[in-house]
Scaffold this motif. Structure first.
Motif, PDB file in Angstrom:
ATOM      1  N   GLU A 128       0.825  -1.206   0.000  1.00 24.66           N
ATOM      2  CA  GLU A 128       0.000   0.000   0.000  1.00 24.66           C
ATOM      3  C   GLU A 128       0.862   1.260   0.000  1.00 24.66           C
ATOM      4  O   GLU A 128       0.512   2.272  -0.637  1.00 24.66           O
ATOM      5  N   ALA A 129       2.001   1.205   0.703  1.00 29.09           N
ATOM      6  CA  ALA A 129       2.899   2.360   0.716  1.00 29.09           C
ATOM      7  C   ALA A 129       3.490   2.609  -0.674  1.00 29.09           C
ATOM      8  O   ALA A 129       3.586   3.760  -1.130  1.00 29.09           O
ATOM      9  N   LEU A 130       3.908   1.529  -1.375  1.00 28.43           N
ATOM     10  CA  LEU A 130       4.447   1.670  -2.725  1.00 28.43           C
ATOM     11  C   LEU A 130       3.380   2.179  -3.691  1.00 28.43           C
ATOM     12  O   LEU A 130       3.662   3.033  -4.554  1.00 28.43           O
ATOM     13  N   ASN A 131       2.181   1.660  -3.587  1.00 29.09           N
ATOM     14  CA  ASN A 131       1.107   2.131  -4.460  1.00 29.09           C
ATOM     15  C   ASN A 131       0.840   3.615  -4.256  1.00 29.09           C
ATOM     16  O   ASN A 131       0.534   4.340  -5.210  1.00 29.09           O
ATOM     17  N   LEU A 132       0.967   4.089  -3.020  1.00 28.00           N
ATOM     18  CA  LEU A 132       0.759   5.506  -2.761  1.00 28.00           C
ATOM     19  C   LEU A 132       1.877   6.345  -3.392  1.00 28.00           C
ATOM     20  O   LEU A 132       1.617   7.424  -3.952  1.00 28.00           O
ATOM     21  N   GLU A 133       3.115   5.841  -3.347  1.00 28.20           N
ATOM     22  CA  GLU A 133       4.223   6.573  -3.968  1.00 28.20           C
ATOM     23  C   GLU A 133       4.015   6.701  -5.470  1.00 28.20           C
ATOM     24  O   GLU A 133       4.250   7.765  -6.071  1.00 28.20           O
ATOM     25  N   ILE A 134       3.593   5.604  -6.113  1.00 28.57           N
ATOM     26  CA  ILE A 134       3.336   5.639  -7.551  1.00 28.57           C
ATOM     27  C   ILE A 134       2.229   6.638  -7.867  1.00 28.57           C
ATOM     28  O   ILE A 134       2.333   7.435  -8.815  1.00 28.57           O
ATOM     29  N   LYS A 178      -6.728   8.712  -7.841  1.00 22.97           N
ATOM     30  CA  LYS A 178      -5.928   7.509  -7.639  1.00 22.97           C
ATOM     31  C   LYS A 178      -5.042   7.655  -6.412  1.00 22.97           C
ATOM     32  O   LYS A 178      -4.873   6.710  -5.630  1.00 22.97           O
ATOM     33  N   ALA A 179      -4.501   8.834  -6.216  1.00 21.01           N
ATOM     34  CA  ALA A 179      -3.663   9.076  -5.040  1.00 21.01           C
ATOM     35  C   ALA A 179      -4.508   9.022  -3.760  1.00 21.01           C
ATOM     36  O   ALA A 179      -4.059   8.504  -2.718  1.00 21.01           O
ATOM     37  N   GLY A 180      -5.735   9.514  -3.843  1.00 20.25           N
ATOM     38  CA  GLY A 180      -6.616   9.453  -2.676  1.00 20.25           C
ATOM     39  C   GLY A 180      -6.956   8.021  -2.298  1.00 20.25           C
ATOM     40  O   GLY A 180      -6.967   7.665  -1.109  1.00 20.25           O
ATOM     41  N   LEU A 181      -7.225   7.186  -3.310  1.00 18.83           N
ATOM     42  CA  LEU A 181      -7.522   5.781  -3.042  1.00 18.83           C
ATOM     43  C   LEU A 181      -6.321   5.068  -2.426  1.00 18.83           C
ATOM     44  O   LEU A 181      -6.454   4.245  -1.510  1.00 18.83           O
ATOM     45  N   ALA A 182      -5.147   5.363  -2.922  1.00 20.47           N
ATOM     46  CA  ALA A 182      -3.942   4.733  -2.378  1.00 20.47           C
ATOM     47  C   ALA A 182      -3.724   5.167  -0.927  1.00 20.47           C
ATOM     48  O   ALA A 182      -3.294   4.366  -0.080  1.00 20.47           O
TER      49      ALA A 182
END
Length: 403
Positions: A128-134, A178-182
Motif C-alpha cells: 500500500e505504501a508503494l502504491n501511494l508513492e506511484i 488515484k492518489a486518494g484511493l492509495a
C-alpha cells in the motif's frame, strides 16, 4: 307434641339470653319491670367491651362501648414501581477489521482507557505504501503538465489547443483520485479506536493473520450507563422524561445510584403487558460497568389524601366505611379506598385532618351508639365528661326502704 313444644321454648330462651348478653336488655322491657329491675339487669349485663350500641338498645343512649380511636392523617401516597434491569454503556462499539493482513503491531491491553483515534493494531502495509508513492508521482506529473499547457496558452503558443488542455486537466483529476484511493488503502492498514472508552479482552497478537470482518476488540464508554427495564402497564400514568429513578446493584450492597428516565416505548407489549423504559445513570468515576444488573425503583407521590389504619375499614352491602367519633357517638362515614400499603389505607373522604376514627372495636358499633376511647380516664366518656349512670333514678323511695 309436648316434646317439640318444650324444644321450641328452650331454643327461644337460649336466643333471648344470647341477645341480652350481647346487646343488653331493651329499654322498653327495662321500663316495664321498673327501675329496680332495670338496675338489676344492668348489673348482670355484658361488660362494656361487648354489645353493639348501649345496654338498652336506644340509639345514642345506654352504656358506651370502649373502642380505640386514632386521628386521620393527611399524607400523599407514594406509588413505588420496582423492576430488574441490565445496564449498557452510554456508547459502545465492536471494532471490526475492514481489511485482511498480517498483524505487525498491537496496542490492546485489556481495560486500558483509549481516546478516539488511538492506534489499536497495525497491519503489514508495504504494498500500500508503494502504491501511494506511484500514485503521488503520477499526480505530480499531471499537475506539471496542466501548468505547462496553461503557461503556453497564456504566452500565445498555438501548439496547445483547448482540447489538449482539457485532456491534461482530466488526467490531473484522475491522478488525484488515484492518489486518494492509495492513501485510504494505506490508512486502512492502521486500525484506530473509533470512540473513547475502555478496551475489552482481545486475542490479537503480533504475527496473527487478520481476516476481513473479524472482531478485534470491544470499546465501552461508561461515563454514563443506560439501564433498560420493564414496568407494568399501570406505570404509563406516571412515566415522564427526566423522572428520577433509584437503582441498586448487588455489586455495591447498600448504595443507591440516582438516575433519570431518558426514554420509554410507545406501546405496551401484548404478551407481557409491560412497557420498556430506559434510564441514564451518571458514572464519572467508572465505578459501574456495562452489563451490571440493577434493581430499579420509580416512585410518584399523589395529592395529599386521608390515611387511616386498615383495621378502621368496615364493610357492608353498601360498600366500605369508617366509624368516627361524633361528639361521643359513633357515626358511619362511607369511603372509597384508593391505595393500600402495609397496614395503612388512603381514602377518598371529605373529613378534616385529626378527625378521630375507630381503629379497633368498629365491628361492635351501630350508628349513634355512645363510644368511649380506651385511652380516656376510667369513668369518663370520649368527650372527657363524667359518665352518666346506666339506670334511671326515681325520686320516690322504694317500698320498705328507710325514709
Amino acid at each position: 307434641m309436648l316434646r317439640t313444644l318444650f324444644s321450641l321454648v328452650i331454643s327461644a330462651a337460649v336466643l333471648a339470653g344470647a341477645y341480652v348478653y350481647t346487646f343488653g336488655v331493651p329499654g322498653s322491657v327495662a321500663a316495664y319491670f321498673g327501675p329496680q329491675q332495670a338496675a338489676d339487669s344492668s348489673a348482670g349485663a355484658a361488660p362494656s367491651g361487648r354489645g353493639g350500641g348501649g345496654q338498652f338498645g336506644g340509639r345514642g343512649g345506654g352504656r358506651s362501648t370502649t373502642v380505640v380511636l386514632s386521628p386521620i392523617e393527611i399524607q400523599p401516597y407514594q406509588d413505588v414501581l420496582r423492576a430488574i434491569g441490565t445496564a449498557t454503556a452510554l456508547r459502545s462499539t465492536n471494532v471490526m477489521a475492514e481489511v485482511s493482513g498480517e498483524v505487525t503491531a498491537v496496542n490492546l491491553e485489556a481495560n486500558q482507557m483509549v481516546a478516539a483515534g488511538d492506534i489499536l493494531i497495525e497491519l503489514e502495509a508495504r504494498n500500500e505504501a508503494l502504491n501511494l508513492e506511484i500514485a503521488e508521482a503520477e499526480l505530480a506529473y499531471a499537475r506539471e503538465t496542466v501548468a505547462r499547457y496553461e503557461q503556453l496558452q497564456t504566452n500565445g503558443n498555438s501548439t496547445v489547443t483547448g482540447v489538449a488542455l482539457s485532456e491534461a486537466r482530466l488526467a490531473l483529476s484522475l491522478a488525484e483520485a488515484k492518489a486518494g484511493l492509495a492513501r485510504v488503502s494505506l490508512d486502512n492498514r492502521t486500525i484506530r479506536a473509533p470512540i473513547a472508552g475502555r478496551l475489552g479482552l482481545s486475542s490479537m497478537d503480533v504475527g496473527d493473520s487478520l481476516a476481513n470482518g473479524s472482531l478485534i476488540v470491544t470499546i465501552d464508554n461508561a461515563e454514563a450507563l443506560i439501564v433498560e427495564f420493564e414496568l407494568p402497564e399501570r406505570a404509563i400514568g406516571i412515566l415522564q422524561p427526566q423522572q428520577v429513578v433509584r437503582a441498586m446493584t448487588p455489586t455495591f450492597v447498600g448504595r443507591v445510584f440516582e438516575g433519570r428516565v431518558t426514554s420509554f416505548d410507545s406501546r405496551v407489549d401484548p404478551v407481557t403487558r409491560s412497557v420498556t423504559v430506559r434510564a441514564r445513570i451518571e458514572n464519572p468515576d467508572g465505578l459501574l460497568w456495562s452489563g451490571m444488573t440493577f434493581s430499579v425503583e420509580l416512585s410518584q407521590a399523589s395529592a395529599p389524601l386521608a390515611m387511616v389504619a386498615s383495621t378502621a375499614i368496615t364493610w357492608s352491602q353498601s360498600g366500605a366505611s369508617i366509624w368516627i367519633d361524633n361528639d361521643g357517638a359513633a357515626l358511619a362515614v362511607p369511603v372509597t379506598i384508593l391505595y393500600r400499603q402495609d397496614e395503612s389505607v388512603w381514602l377518598e373522604v371529605d373529613l378534616p385532618e385529626g378527625t378521630l376514627v375507630v381503629t379497633e372495636g368498629a365491628q361492635k358499633l351501630r350508628d349513634g351508639a355512645p363510644i368511649t376511647s380506651a385511652d380516656a380516664p376510667r369513668g369518663r366518656n370520649s368527650a372527657g365528661d363524667a359518665a352518666a349512670p346506666n339506670v334511671r333514678r326515681d325520686t320516690a323511695p322504694r317500698a320498705g326502704a328507710p325514709t
